[in-house]
Scaffold this motif. Structure first.
Motif, PDB file in Angstrom:
ATOM      1  N   PRO A 180      44.285  37.602  43.200  1.00 27.35           N
ATOM      2  CA  PRO A 180      43.452  36.622  43.900  1.00 27.35           C
ATOM      3  C   PRO A 180      44.202  35.387  44.401  1.00 27.35           C
ATOM      4  O   PRO A 180      43.738  34.733  45.319  1.00 27.35           O
ATOM      5  N   GLU A 181      45.344  35.071  43.806  1.00 25.31           N
ATOM      6  CA  GLU A 181      46.105  33.893  44.232  1.00 25.31           C
ATOM      7  C   GLU A 181      47.323  34.259  45.063  1.00 25.31           C
ATOM      8  O   GLU A 181      48.197  33.431  45.303  1.00 25.31           O
ATOM      9  N   GLY A 182      47.417  35.493  45.485  1.00 22.43           N
ATOM     10  CA  GLY A 182      48.517  35.925  46.330  1.00 22.43           C
ATOM     11  C   GLY A 182      49.790  36.217  45.544  1.00 22.43           C
ATOM     12  O   GLY A 182      49.748  36.498  44.351  1.00 22.43           O
ATOM     13  N   TYR A 183      50.915  36.097  46.244  1.00 20.04           N
ATOM     14  CA  TYR A 183      52.206  36.492  45.695  1.00 20.04           C
ATOM     15  C   TYR A 183      53.211  35.360  45.766  1.00 20.04           C
ATOM     16  O   TYR A 183      53.115  34.484  46.615  1.00 20.04           O
ATOM     17  N   TYR A 184      54.203  35.432  44.879  1.00 17.36           N
ATOM     18  CA  TYR A 184      55.333  34.519  44.955  1.00 17.36           C
ATOM     19  C   TYR A 184      56.214  34.955  46.122  1.00 17.36           C
ATOM     20  O   TYR A 184      56.212  36.120  46.506  1.00 17.36           O
ATOM     21  N   GLU A 185      56.975  34.005  46.667  1.00 13.80           N
ATOM     22  CA  GLU A 185      57.930  34.369  47.704  1.00 13.80           C
ATOM     23  C   GLU A 185      58.956  35.308  47.115  1.00 13.80           C
ATOM     24  O   GLU A 185      59.445  35.101  46.014  1.00 13.80           O
ATOM     25  N   ASN A 186      59.289  36.325  47.838  1.00 16.51           N
ATOM     26  CA  ASN A 186      60.237  37.327  47.350  1.00 16.51           C
ATOM     27  C   ASN A 186      61.624  37.019  47.910  1.00 16.51           C
ATOM     28  O   ASN A 186      61.773  36.751  49.092  1.00 16.51           O
ATOM     29  N   GLY A 187      62.623  37.069  47.068  1.00 17.37           N
ATOM     30  CA  GLY A 187      63.978  36.805  47.490  1.00 17.37           C
ATOM     31  C   GLY A 187      64.624  37.976  48.190  1.00 17.37           C
ATOM     32  O   GLY A 187      65.607  37.816  48.883  1.00 17.37           O
ATOM     33  N   SER A 188      64.058  39.170  48.047  1.00 15.34           N
ATOM     34  CA  SER A 188      64.683  40.358  48.598  1.00 15.34           C
ATOM     35  C   SER A 188      63.655  41.236  49.280  1.00 15.34           C
ATOM     36  O   SER A 188      62.540  41.402  48.807  1.00 15.34           O
ATOM     37  N   TYR A 189      64.069  41.829  50.367  1.00 15.15           N
ATOM     38  CA  TYR A 189      63.218  42.744  51.113  1.00 15.15           C
ATOM     39  C   TYR A 189      62.957  44.032  50.326  1.00 15.15           C
ATOM     40  O   TYR A 189      61.945  44.673  50.488  1.00 15.15           O
ATOM     41  N   PHE A 190      63.900  44.394  49.462  1.00 11.74           N
ATOM     42  CA  PHE A 190      63.845  45.673  48.774  1.00 11.74           C
ATOM     43  C   PHE A 190      63.079  45.639  47.460  1.00 11.74           C
ATOM     44  O   PHE A 190      62.813  46.674  46.873  1.00 11.74           O
ATOM     45  N   GLU A 191      62.728  44.482  46.966  1.00 14.85           N
ATOM     46  CA  GLU A 191      62.019  44.379  45.698  1.00 14.85           C
ATOM     47  C   GLU A 191      60.515  44.260  45.939  1.00 14.85           C
ATOM     48  O   GLU A 191      60.085  43.600  46.880  1.00 14.85           O
ATOM     49  N   PRO A 192      59.729  44.877  45.057  1.00 14.64           N
ATOM     50  CA  PRO A 192      58.268  44.748  45.203  1.00 14.64           C
ATOM     51  C   PRO A 192      57.833  43.292  45.024  1.00 14.64           C
ATOM     52  O   PRO A 192      58.449  42.548  44.258  1.00 14.64           O
ATOM     53  N   PRO A 193      56.777  42.874  45.731  1.00 17.60           N
ATOM     54  CA  PRO A 193      56.304  41.498  45.596  1.00 17.60           C
ATOM     55  C   PRO A 193      55.763  41.208  44.190  1.00 17.60           C
ATOM     56  O   PRO A 193      55.373  42.124  43.464  1.00 17.60           O
ATOM     57  N   ILE A 194      55.749  39.937  43.836  1.00 15.35           N
ATOM     58  CA  ILE A 194      55.303  39.508  42.513  1.00 15.35           C
ATOM     59  C   ILE A 194      53.957  38.794  42.654  1.00 15.35           C
ATOM     60  O   ILE A 194      53.883  37.710  43.233  1.00 15.35           O
ATOM     61  N   PRO A 195      52.877  39.388  42.116  1.00 14.19           N
ATOM     62  CA  PRO A 195      51.588  38.696  42.177  1.00 14.19           C
ATOM     63  C   PRO A 195      51.596  37.497  41.222  1.00 14.19           C
ATOM     64  O   PRO A 195      52.137  37.573  40.133  1.00 14.19           O
ATOM     65  N   LYS A 196      50.997  36.391  41.668  1.00 13.42           N
ATOM     66  CA  LYS A 196      50.943  35.195  40.815  1.00 13.42           C
ATOM     67  C   LYS A 196      50.030  35.428  39.618  1.00 13.42           C
ATOM     68  O   LYS A 196      50.356  35.076  38.490  1.00 13.42           O
ATOM     69  N   VAL A 197      48.876  36.015  39.878  1.00 11.99           N
ATOM     70  CA  VAL A 197      47.856  36.269  38.855  1.00 11.99           C
ATOM     71  C   VAL A 197      47.203  37.602  39.200  1.00 11.99           C
ATOM     72  O   VAL A 197      47.066  37.942  40.372  1.00 11.99           O
ATOM     73  N   ILE A 198      46.775  38.339  38.176  1.00  6.68           N
ATOM     74  CA  ILE A 198      46.025  39.566  38.432  1.00  6.68           C
ATOM     75  C   ILE A 198      44.695  39.529  37.688  1.00  6.68           C
ATOM     76  O   ILE A 198      44.571  38.882  36.652  1.00  6.68           O
ATOM     77  N   GLU A 199      43.718  40.220  38.262  1.00  7.20           N
ATOM     78  CA  GLU A 199      42.389  40.354  37.668  1.00  7.20           C
ATOM     79  C   GLU A 199      41.890  41.765  37.939  1.00  7.20           C
ATOM     80  O   GLU A 199      42.339  42.404  38.893  1.00  7.20           O
ATOM     81  N   LEU A 200      40.940  42.212  37.127  1.00 10.31           N
ATOM     82  CA  LEU A 200      40.288  43.487  37.393  1.00 10.31           C
ATOM     83  C   LEU A 200      39.384  43.359  38.610  1.00 10.31           C
ATOM     84  O   LEU A 200      38.803  42.296  38.851  1.00 10.31           O
ATOM     85  N   VAL A 201      39.244  44.438  39.354  1.00 12.95           N
ATOM     86  CA  VAL A 201      38.305  44.468  40.467  1.00 12.95           C
ATOM     87  C   VAL A 201      36.911  44.586  39.878  1.00 12.95           C
ATOM     88  O   VAL A 201      36.668  45.395  38.978  1.00 12.95           O
ATOM     89  N   LYS A 202      36.023  43.760  40.346  1.00 12.88           N
ATOM     90  CA  LYS A 202      34.633  43.799  39.867  1.00 12.88           C
ATOM     91  C   LYS A 202      33.835  44.735  40.765  1.00 12.88           C
ATOM     92  O   LYS A 202      33.793  44.571  41.969  1.00 12.88           O
ATOM     93  N   SER A 203      33.206  45.710  40.167  1.00 16.91           N
ATOM     94  CA  SER A 203      32.359  46.638  40.919  1.00 16.91           C
ATOM     95  C   SER A 203      30.961  46.061  41.046  1.00 16.91           C
ATOM     96  O   SER A 203      30.477  45.391  40.138  1.00 16.91           O
ATOM     97  N   SER A 204      30.325  46.379  42.147  1.00 19.70           N
ATOM     98  CA  SER A 204      28.941  45.945  42.315  1.00 19.70           C
ATOM     99  C   SER A 204      28.055  46.777  41.384  1.00 19.70           C
ATOM    100  O   SER A 204      28.384  47.919  41.060  1.00 19.70           O
ATOM    101  N   PRO A 205      26.931  46.212  40.961  1.00 16.49           N
ATOM    102  CA  PRO A 205      26.010  46.979  40.106  1.00 16.49           C
ATOM    103  C   PRO A 205      25.537  48.269  40.773  1.00 16.49           C
ATOM    104  O   PRO A 205      25.352  49.281  40.111  1.00 16.49           O
ATOM    105  N   GLU A 206      25.400  48.225  42.108  1.00 16.43           N
ATOM    106  CA  GLU A 206      24.961  49.424  42.819  1.00 16.43           C
ATOM    107  C   GLU A 206      26.036  50.514  42.780  1.00 16.43           C
ATOM    108  O   GLU A 206      25.727  51.692  42.621  1.00 16.43           O
ATOM    109  N   LEU A 207      27.302  50.120  42.913  1.00 10.28           N
ATOM    110  CA  LEU A 207      28.385  51.093  42.824  1.00 10.28           C
ATOM    111  C   LEU A 207      28.432  51.687  41.418  1.00 10.28           C
ATOM    112  O   LEU A 207      28.641  52.896  41.259  1.00 10.28           O
ATOM    113  N   GLU A 208      28.227  50.862  40.421  1.00  8.13           N
ATOM    114  CA  GLU A 208      28.227  51.368  39.036  1.00  8.13           C
ATOM    115  C   GLU A 208      27.107  52.385  38.827  1.00  8.13           C
ATOM    116  O   GLU A 208      27.296  53.393  38.143  1.00  8.13           O
ATOM    117  N   LYS A 209      25.934  52.136  39.412  1.00  5.66           N
ATOM    118  CA  LYS A 209      24.825  53.101  39.317  1.00  5.66           C
ATOM    119  C   LYS A 209      25.224  54.442  39.934  1.00  5.66           C
ATOM    120  O   LYS A 209      24.972  55.503  39.368  1.00  5.66           O
TER     121      LYS A 209
END
Length: 150
Positions: free
Chosen positions: A57-86
């Motif tokens: 949700p807060e995006g990624y840190y600047e990456n020093g290298s093109y070849f390395e995967p980006p680093i997320p600042k923070v991660i959270e679970l995706v919240k499903s809608s109640p209708e999707l859960e049904k």
């Protein structure tokens, strides 16, 4: 190797269920304690983000290298809608069912916009629709249990 990635992914999701959100620094410390390399951690995090199991949700840190995967600042679970859960619960019970019946039953269950919820389930990999109009639960859905937010 695939099982190790799956184990690490499941451990990250489990930690998120306990804490709600995790910073990359917390994940990096956890990975170090568990002998998981930084690149492996980043690859797994980005894979979970790509599969829409978690978000950055807060995006990624600047990456020093093109070849390395980006680093997320923070991660959270995706919240499903109640209708999707049904709909997910329904598809766990009725693993393969005609699309018209899905619409009828979903409306009876109180799902307001069945078409959009079904599209979301397909997009997130929980269901597939055959050319003949059958809605099938996917392995991803069937492997997840009701309490898992996947």
């Amino acid at each position: 190797m695939e099982n190790e990635f799956e184990e690490i992914s499941n451990a990250i999701i489990s930690m998120l269920k306990d804490k709600g959100r995790l910073s990359y620094l917390e994940l990096e410390e956890w990975a170090k304690r568990n002998d998981i390399g930084n690149i492996t951690l980043r690859v797994i995090l980005n894979s979970l983000i790509e599969s829409e199991e978690i978000i950055a949700p807060e995006g990624y840190y600047e990456n020093g290298s093109y070849f390395e995967p980006p680093i997320p600042k923070v991660i959270e679970l995706v919240k499903s809608s109640p209708e999707l859960e049904k709909l997910k619960d329904y598809l766990r019970e009725y693993k393969s069912i005609g699309i018209l019946r899905v619409f009828e039953d979903a409306i009876k269950m109180g799902v307001k916009n069945v078409n959009e919820v079904l599209k979301e389930a397909v997009k997130k990999g929980f269901a597939e629709i055959t050319p003949s109009g059958v809605v099938n639960a996917t392995e991803k859905l069937l492997k997840s249990n009701k309490n898992k937010n996947v």
